[in-house]
Design an enzyme around this catalytic site. Sequence first.
Site, mmCIF file in Angstrom:
data_model
loop_
_atom_site.group_PDB
_atom_site.id
_atom_site.type_symbol
_atom_site.label_atom_id
_atom_site.label_comp_id
_atom_site.label_asym_id
_atom_site.label_seq_id
_atom_site.Cartn_x
_atom_site.Cartn_y
_atom_site.Cartn_z
ATOM 1 N N HIS A 1 0.915 -1.156 0.019
ATOM 2 C CA HIS A 1 0.078 0.160 0.164
ATOM 3 C C HIS A 1 0.939 1.231 -0.093
ATOM 4 O O HIS A 1 1.590 1.131 0.722
ATOM 5 C CB HIS A 1 -0.881 0.078 1.347
ATOM 6 C CG HIS A 1 -2.081 -0.859 1.002
ATOM 7 N ND1 HIS A 1 -2.856 -0.889 0.261
ATOM 8 C CD2 HIS A 1 -2.194 -2.164 1.836
ATOM 9 C CE1 HIS A 1 -3.947 -1.968 0.200
ATOM 10 N NE2 HIS A 1 -3.374 -2.590 1.405
ATOM 11 N N CYS B 1 -0.734 2.234 -5.161
ATOM 12 C CA CYS B 1 -1.353 3.157 -5.453
ATOM 13 C C CYS B 1 -0.285 4.354 -5.665
ATOM 14 O O CYS B 1 0.401 4.553 -4.948
ATOM 15 C CB CYS B 1 -2.234 3.739 -4.262
ATOM 16 S SG CYS B 1 -3.464 2.357 -4.124
#
Lengths: 475, 404
Positions: free
Chosen positions: B162, B204
């Site tokens: 992440h 991301c």
Amino acid sequence: MEPKEQSKEKKEKLWFWNWVIASVIFRLVLIYFPKNLNLASRPEVSTPLTSLRRLAEGYWLKQLSMYPYAGSMYHGSPLLLSLLGPLTVKRIEGQPDHLLCSLVFVIADIVNAMLIRATSQNLQMEYTRSLKLLDHVKLSEKPGKIIPSGDIAALVYLWNPFTIVACVGLSTSPIENLAIILSLYGACKRQAPLAAFGWVIATHLSLYPAILIIPMILLLGYGPDTPPRKLFLQRRNVEVGDNPPNDRCEREEVVHRPELPHVFSWRPVIHFLCWTSLWSVYVLVLCGISVKQYGGLWELFKRTYGFMLTVQDLSPNIGVLWYFFAEVFDFFRNFFLIVFHGNILFMMLPLAIRLKHRPCFLAFVYIAISSMLKSYPSVGDSALYLGLLGLFVNELADMQFSFFLFCGYVGVSLLSPVMHNLWIWRGTGNANFYFATAMAYACLQIILVVESVSAMLNHDRTLRKPLTELQDGKN
Amino acid sequence: MRFKMYGSFRCRMVLLLVFLLLDCNFSNCLADTSSEATMHTNNWAVLVCTSRFWFNYRHMANTLSLYRTVKRLGIPDERIILMLADDMACNARNKYPAQVFNNENHKLNLYGDNVEVDYRGYEVTVENFLRVLTGRHENAVPRSKRLLSDEGSHILLYMTGHGGDEFLKFQDSEELQSHDLADAVKQMKEKRRFKELLIMVDTCQAATLFSQLQSPGVLAIGSSMKGENSYSHHLDSDVGVSVVDRFTFYTLGFFERLNMYNNDSLMSLFSSYNPSMLMSTAYYRTDLYQRHLEEVPVTNFFGSVMEMIHTDSAYSLLSRKESFRVEIKMPADKSVPDKKRLMDKPSHLDQIRELNIEDQHGALKRTWSTIQKEMEKVEDVDAFVSYGLVLIVPLLTVSMWLKW
């Protein structure tokens, strides 16, 4: 009496040939043994110089147009590669591997035995002749008691477990032994070309037989083994003392006695040297042609003789060099190489001086010393000198420690594979175990050499005794 | 006086400027030549998965898929540093114990007994990661946990987990920032720990992570740009979680049809990413990388295909004395001129030898040289040698019979 003697002789001959044929059959049985005896993998039998597996690898490389010495597997002569190489490749259905090579080695063994026998017949003739010359009362009276050393030597060679193992274990030592024995035979028979050929081939195959040049020259110059020259001179003095040369006839008689056998004749020696140079040029030319694409003769010498002299392969064998050179510092390596090889060289001169009247025995001692101290000894080398030991059965009859040596040899040959197994396969032992048997083996060989030389010298002294007694009696 | 001083001052400034310019040129040249002069000798891979917990199964599957690919294409375990923050294969919630899949068809089990995880569980921290990159470890750290690259190494650095704007989350408790990464890479370059570095990030806003990089020889690709999310590919209803991310899925799709011998270029890899399929823009950065991407094969980073140098000489005990003897043969197509060279050498030496011989008169040497010349002419070596060997026997018998 005569037919009895003849039948006795026939019986003896038959007995001899029976044993020879039995040894051949025994070898064939071992070659065709259904279970794999794995003798070729024993370090005592096959060394980096004598292993047939390495020769096969070298031949395979050659067939691929690669340098046969690349990869450091094969270190023998290129001529041997051309001779035995094609035989290693031929496989016959249903027969054991390398059958043709084994047969070649069996034939080499038989030829060795025959040559030993022929050499000993020559030696025996000389021996009886010199005894008669000395008018040796004691010994020449009992010709029957003189053991036929030739038969014994040949049978000892054929039935020696070391020879059998070296033959069946696919090592090229029978061929090296053949060259040495051929040279000895040629020298005994005063055949300079044959002796030269044998010596050149023996030196070419394994460098160490080069030291046999001294016994060769002595054999060709003086002739085969005889009692020392002093005895003949003494005998002559005794005779001269007996009948003082008053008349010319008697003087002529004295002069016309069979000649003193100890004049060094140079002609055969010069012939021998000429033939050695001829044969060595021939061999070098052949070798040079076979390796001309790969760097020529110097490269070849580095890979063969350089490998032997610099002890590059340190895999264990029954000798004493591998253990030492595994732990020597690089700085001292060359020094110790010189020391170890010098060990063989510095014993040559004193032995030659002391035993110059017995060149065949001198050759035996040299072979024993070099098989002990060479860089990669194997049992095939011991087979040779143990066979030659049989030639001197009569002279060495009073050798001390013979039973101890026999037991020692048996013990070492049984313990050495056990120690090797303990070290390599089970891992419960270490290199010291194996090296201990190698050291014991070297000690036994030393004792054998020392005792045989002293027994021979004692024998010469016993020959001298009656003569001195005779002389004292006259005086 | 003033003019003189001013003049001398100006001279000194001019000299100084000239020196500086030369220096810059020199260092540039050095830098260029140094990076070009070193040869590419080995490939390393550092594969990092930074997420824990069962619902981040896909990050583990990403890393393990890339591990499998990289191993398949030739990089051995000794040169792979695999960092997995959690254990999915033996997780209590895994319906297929000891198995990790990256596709719902369950065709490939990514876990097996040849998976070597170097940093596992709580060992995957930012500190350890930076230590791996810079090579600054405690003394007791074993070799398998060190990145032992040198100036000839190509390193693949793959990170997944992440992330966000200029950061990457480690273990849900700390983060790696982009300037930390850039600093570590700068240290690596300073210490000459790589020749070329490929950074691949699948998180991301991945492209922000390498925005601060400045070291030359670095190529970077991220799965999404600033402001975009990277999405997972599909949900495996049997395992219960998503099993792979889109970017990695398409990367694997590119590699599955390759083997070690393909030389597809990096450009084909980078241009295979379709923004509509990825649902994000795969952004790559080539400003720090000198070579053209069309010329660089993917196996330069993702595999390990080495150039073989074949030599005939054996390993010998006294090799230091014989080092001059080593002949290096180029690959097969150039072997013929080599052989010719070998053949030519003896004749060349022969010529020199002839000259020498004429200088040092010696009948023996002359005969030897004639013999050697004759030997050179022999074509069929084997037949000649065998004839020679066979000839020995009659020669011997004749000589013995004649009793010379």
